[in-house]
Design a protein around this motif. Structure first.
Motif, mmCIF file in Angstrom:
data_model
loop_
_atom_site.group_PDB
_atom_site.id
_atom_site.type_symbol
_atom_site.label_atom_id
_atom_site.label_comp_id
_atom_site.label_asym_id
_atom_site.label_seq_id
_atom_site.Cartn_x
_atom_site.Cartn_y
_atom_site.Cartn_z
ATOM 1 N N LEU A 19 0.858 -1.182 0.000
ATOM 2 C CA LEU A 19 0.000 0.000 0.000
ATOM 3 C C LEU A 19 0.895 1.233 0.000
ATOM 4 N N VAL A 20 0.883 1.967 -1.085
ATOM 5 C CA VAL A 20 1.655 3.200 -1.163
ATOM 6 C C VAL A 20 0.803 4.297 -0.547
ATOM 7 N N TYR A 21 1.424 5.146 0.273
ATOM 8 C CA TYR A 21 0.622 6.179 0.924
ATOM 9 C C TYR A 21 1.420 7.432 1.219
ATOM 10 N N ASP A 22 0.652 8.531 1.437
ATOM 11 C CA ASP A 22 1.259 9.823 1.713
ATOM 12 C C ASP A 22 0.252 10.681 2.470
ATOM 13 N N PHE A 23 0.735 11.401 3.467
ATOM 14 C CA PHE A 23 -0.082 12.338 4.253
ATOM 15 C C PHE A 23 0.257 13.768 3.882
ATOM 16 N N GLU A 24 -0.736 14.640 3.984
ATOM 17 C CA GLU A 24 -0.555 16.089 3.922
ATOM 18 C C GLU A 24 -1.254 16.644 5.159
ATOM 19 N N VAL A 25 -0.549 17.478 5.917
ATOM 20 C CA VAL A 25 -1.079 17.972 7.190
ATOM 21 C C VAL A 25 -1.037 19.499 7.220
ATOM 22 N N PHE A 26 -2.185 20.080 7.493
ATOM 23 C CA PHE A 26 -2.346 21.525 7.663
ATOM 24 C C PHE A 26 -2.860 21.769 9.080
ATOM 25 N N LYS A 27 -2.994 23.018 9.474
ATOM 26 C CA LYS A 27 -3.408 23.333 10.835
ATOM 27 C C LYS A 27 -4.788 22.753 11.169
ATOM 28 N N HIS A 28 -5.737 22.862 10.242
ATOM 29 C CA HIS A 28 -7.108 22.426 10.518
ATOM 30 C C HIS A 28 -7.578 21.288 9.619
ATOM 31 N N THR A 29 -6.734 20.857 8.724
ATOM 32 C CA THR A 29 -7.125 19.825 7.761
ATOM 33 C C THR A 29 -5.956 18.875 7.558
ATOM 34 N N SER B 110 2.658 21.669 -4.342
ATOM 35 C CA SER B 110 1.352 21.998 -3.787
ATOM 36 C C SER B 110 1.015 23.460 -4.081
ATOM 37 N N ASP B 111 -0.197 23.689 -4.574
ATOM 38 C CA ASP B 111 -0.683 25.057 -4.793
ATOM 39 C C ASP B 111 -1.252 25.651 -3.517
ATOM 40 N N VAL B 112 -1.367 24.836 -2.483
ATOM 41 C CA VAL B 112 -1.995 25.266 -1.238
ATOM 42 C C VAL B 112 -0.907 25.443 -0.181
ATOM 43 N N PRO B 113 -0.792 26.661 0.378
ATOM 44 C CA PRO B 113 0.231 26.888 1.414
ATOM 45 C C PRO B 113 -0.033 26.036 2.658
ATOM 46 N N PHE B 114 1.023 25.475 3.210
ATOM 47 C CA PHE B 114 0.874 24.610 4.383
ATOM 48 C C PHE B 114 0.717 25.387 5.680
ATOM 49 N N ASP B 115 0.863 26.710 5.637
ATOM 50 C CA ASP B 115 0.760 27.502 6.864
ATOM 51 C C ASP B 115 -0.583 28.234 7.000
ATOM 52 N N LEU B 116 -1.602 27.794 6.287
ATOM 53 C CA LEU B 116 -2.918 28.427 6.397
ATOM 54 C C LEU B 116 -3.455 28.299 7.818
ATOM 55 N N ASP B 117 -4.055 29.378 8.307
ATOM 56 C CA ASP B 117 -4.596 29.396 9.672
ATOM 57 C C ASP B 117 -6.116 29.249 9.660
ATOM 58 N N THR C 258 -10.585 25.042 1.973
ATOM 59 C CA THR C 258 -11.836 25.048 1.226
ATOM 60 C C THR C 258 -11.940 23.727 0.460
ATOM 61 N N ARG C 259 -13.112 23.455 -0.077
ATOM 62 C CA ARG C 259 -13.303 22.229 -0.872
ATOM 63 C C ARG C 259 -12.320 22.222 -2.050
ATOM 64 N N GLU C 260 -12.148 23.384 -2.708
ATOM 65 C CA GLU C 260 -11.236 23.482 -3.846
ATOM 66 C C GLU C 260 -9.792 23.217 -3.416
#
Length: 165
Positions: free
Chosen positions: A4-14, A127-134, A138-140
């Motif tokens: 099983l290949v896997y990867d996590f992405e972790v943000f402050k609230h998501t 990633s187009d989404v910054p990892f430091d969002l507070d 969003t769904r997008e």
């Protein structure tokens, strides 16, 4: 036993994880502790494959299975540069069959997955989404992050195929 290949992405609230049984479909969880726990219980005899997962994704997975918020674990590892297995409250007795392809590459420390993607002739995606969002994503932003994460899973799967001998 499956890989099983896997990867996590972790943000402050998501947080999210993409799992892919080699050659099969993706299984994706977003902020779903119960879903990850059920998936793990169905696959605990399989091998979880990643790139640098021994130092990061394995720890995040064990944290989620320990019912811990993955963001403080992420920061412990990335920001504070502390060994993940020493995170307070982490259940290190959780059995996880793990293969870290970074360890399979001679002198692999310091070689990024992006460099490997390039060497394999794959497109380099960031990633187009910054990892430091507070705020929660969003769904997008979640969809963009899933796309990015799937690409990393596909690159890791391709590396596994190349290194399978």
């Amino acid at each position: 036993m499956n890989f099983l290949v896997y990867d996590f992405e972790v943000f402050k609230h998501t947080w999210l994880v993409v799992f892919k049984e080699v050659g099969n479909k993706y299984t994706i969880f977003v902020n779903d502790y119960q879903g990850v726990a059920e998936y793990y219980s169905q696959h605990k005899n399989d091998v979880f494959v990643g790139y640098n997962n021994r130092r990061y994704d394995d720890i995040i997975l064990k944290g989620i299975l320990s019912n811990l918020n993955p963001k403080p674990i992420n920061d412990w590892i990335i920001v504070d540069e502390k060994p993940g297995y020493k995170f307070p409250g982490l259940n290190n007795s959780i059995r996880l069959l793990s293969l870290d392809l970074m360890q399979d590459i001679p002198g692999g420390i310091g070689i990024s997955l992006k460099e490997i993607e390039s060497n394999l002739g794959m497109s380099i995606e960031e990633s187009d989404v910054p990892f430091d969002l507070d705020r929660p994503l969003t769904r997008e932003e979640i969809e963009k992050t899933i796309k990015y994460c799937k690409h990393d899973v596909d690159a890791t799967e391709k590396l596994l195929e190349v290194r399978s001998d």
